[in-house]
Design an enzyme around this catalytic site. Structure first.
Site, PDB file in Angstrom:
ATOM      1  N   SER A  24       0.314   5.703  -2.039  1.00  0.00           N
ATOM      2  CA  SER A  24       1.445   6.024  -1.181  1.00  0.00           C
ATOM      3  C   SER A  24       2.342   7.026  -1.899  1.00  0.00           C
ATOM      4  O   SER A  24       2.334   7.115  -3.132  1.00  0.00           O
ATOM      5  CB  SER A  24       2.252   4.760  -0.863  1.00  0.00           C
ATOM      6  N   TYR A  77       6.639  -2.875  -3.001  1.00  0.00           N
ATOM      7  CA  TYR A  77       5.575  -2.111  -2.332  1.00  0.00           C
ATOM      8  C   TYR A  77       5.191  -0.910  -3.186  1.00  0.00           C
ATOM      9  O   TYR A  77       4.008  -0.656  -3.444  1.00  0.00           O
ATOM     10  CB  TYR A  77       6.049  -1.657  -0.956  1.00  0.00           C
TER      11      TYR A  77
END
Length: 270
Positions: free
Chosen positions: A142, A155
């Protein structure tokens, strides 16, 4: 690795980028084993595959369950005769809160899915991939894996772990038939909040709602770019103009990049 004629296992194949990868790779002549925790999502993927569904198998699987994941390669090889590729796409976000307010249960859930889920599939599939004349692992990290995003710290940490794991695998597997690619998506137009069971915007969705020049990348475009990266045996690829720009800025001026994201996210953190 060129897609045509290969068999590729894709986690998260029941929605979003994973579904689009499944459909586009089928169009390119691949055989696909789509893995997802959602039986309903996989059924919709199979429906959308249309005439290509004869080269698709669906497998309901929880990637946090190591024993269940370890059984998948044999099932896929029985169905397709081989397995040449693994795409780790499945992932979830955390509630959009600071670490100080984040429950341990949420922390563990994110780490279990994003890191351990990826580790489970790699450990299960890699011995089989090493037996193929040409094979490929694609892991989706990500933009939050190289850039701090307030409200998505755990995350981001899980995706940073995926980043470094993938880069290390690339080195470890240099003298083998297995190529490895790490993917860094920016803001992608998926239902990741809903699929994560989170009633809050993701970091990507929040950025999309703010005042910025970049638009959300569609799952279709994201899948196309990921396939291009795989077929070109790229070491890494960013997805979206936002990820590309912040990738460069975070390396040149990391504190400045962090400040830009903080300003973007500040209003969402209260």
């Amino acid at each position: 690795m060129k897609a045509n004629g290969t068999t590729i296992a894709i986690t998260g194949g029941g929605n979003g980028i994973g579904r689009e990868l499944t459909l586009q790779l089928l169009d390119k002549g691949a055989r696909i084993a789509a893995l997802d925790i959602s039986e309903e999502g996989l059924a919709e993927t199979a429906r959308l595959a249309g005439a290509n569904a004869d080269r698709l198998t669906t497998h309901v699987a929880n990637i946090t369950d190591r024993a269940a994941v370890e059984a998948l390669p044999a099932a896929i090889i029985e169905a397709h005769g081989q397995v040449d590729g693994l795409m780790n796409v499945a992932g979830i976000i955390q509630p959009f809160v600071k670490v100080n307010e984040l429950e341990y249960s949420a922390i563990e859930r994110v780490i279990n899915v994003n890191f351990w889920g990826t580790m489970h599939t790699i450990k299960a599939f890699l011995p089989h991939l090493l037996e193929r004349p040409s094979a490929h692992i694609v892991n989706v990290s990500s933009m939050g894996g190289f850039l701090p995003v307030p409200g998505q710290s755990v995350y981001g940490a899980s995706k940073a772990a995926v980043k470094l794991l993938t880069e290390a695998l690339h080195s470890e597997l240099t003298d083998t038939p297995v190529r490895v690619t790490v993917i860094f998506p920016g803001a992608i137009g998926t239902d990741i909040s809903k699929n994560s069971g989170i009633d809050a915007p993701t970091a990507a969705e929040a950025a999309e709602g703010g005042k910025q020049e970049f638009k959300t990348t569609s799952p279709q475009d994201a899948a196309r770019m990921i396939i291009e990266a795989m077929e070109a045996d790229k070491f890494r690829a960013t997805i979206g103009k936002d990820a590309a720009m912040m990738d460069k800025l975070s390396r040149l001026m990391p504190e400045r990049a962090a400040a830009i994201i903080y300003k973007q996210m500040k209003s969402l953190l209260g």
